[in-house]
Design a protein around this motif. Structure first.
Motif, short mmCIF file in Angstrom:
data_model
loop_
_atom_site.label_atom_id
_atom_site.label_comp_id
_atom_site.label_asym_id
_atom_site.label_seq_id
_atom_site.Cartn_x
_atom_site.Cartn_y
_atom_site.Cartn_z
N HIS A 31 5.63 6.00 -0.92
CA HIS A 31 6.49 5.57 -2.03
C HIS A 31 7.95 5.88 -1.69
N ILE A 84 9.33 3.63 1.11
CA ILE A 84 9.63 2.27 0.64
C ILE A 84 10.99 2.26 -0.07
N VAL A 128 1.58 1.47 7.07
CA VAL A 128 1.62 0.14 6.46
C VAL A 128 2.97 -0.51 6.78
N GLU A 161 2.46 -6.28 5.69
CA GLU A 161 1.15 -6.01 5.10
C GLU A 161 1.29 -5.72 3.60
N ALA A 162 2.29 -4.93 3.25
CA ALA A 162 2.51 -4.59 1.85
C ALA A 162 2.85 -5.83 1.04
N ILE A 174 3.45 -1.53 -4.84
CA ILE A 174 2.80 -1.50 -3.54
C ILE A 174 1.83 -0.33 -3.44
N VAL A 175 2.24 0.88 -3.79
CA VAL A 175 1.32 2.02 -3.64
C VAL A 175 0.14 1.91 -4.60
N ALA A 225 -2.18 -0.77 -3.07
CA ALA A 225 -2.74 -0.33 -1.78
C ALA A 225 -3.83 0.72 -1.99
#
Length: 79
Positions: free
Chosen positions: A8, A11, A47, A51-52, A73-74, A77
């Motif tokens: 997180h 990102i 990642v 991909e994200a 995203i997190v 995922a």
């Protein structure tokens, strides 16, 4: 810091220079320093932004902040 928290944070850091709102997946990938190849790593989890980006939906846009991108995203995922 957990893997989820570390990814997180990375990102958010990767999007530190981004201009928000980000309206499309293409704009989001372009906002990362190395585009789709930007990689976030924590422990044995790795990642890429590409991909994200596959975890996002058209309805997720526009994003208003880096935290908002990282949150989605997190969560998707499953970190």
């Amino acid at each position: 810091m957990s893997v989820k928290e570390e990814i997180h944070s990375q990102i958010i850091g990767g999007l530190a220079d981004a201009t928000f709102p980000i309206n499309t997946p293409e704009e989001l990938l372009a906002a990362f320093p190395a585009g789709a190849d930007t990689t976030c790593k924590a422990g044995d989890v790795s990642v890429t932004a590409g991909e994200a980006g596959g975890l996002l939906k058209e309805s997720d846009f526009p994003f208003k902040s880096a935290k908002e991108v990282a949150d989605v995203i997190v969560e998707r995922a499953g970190l």
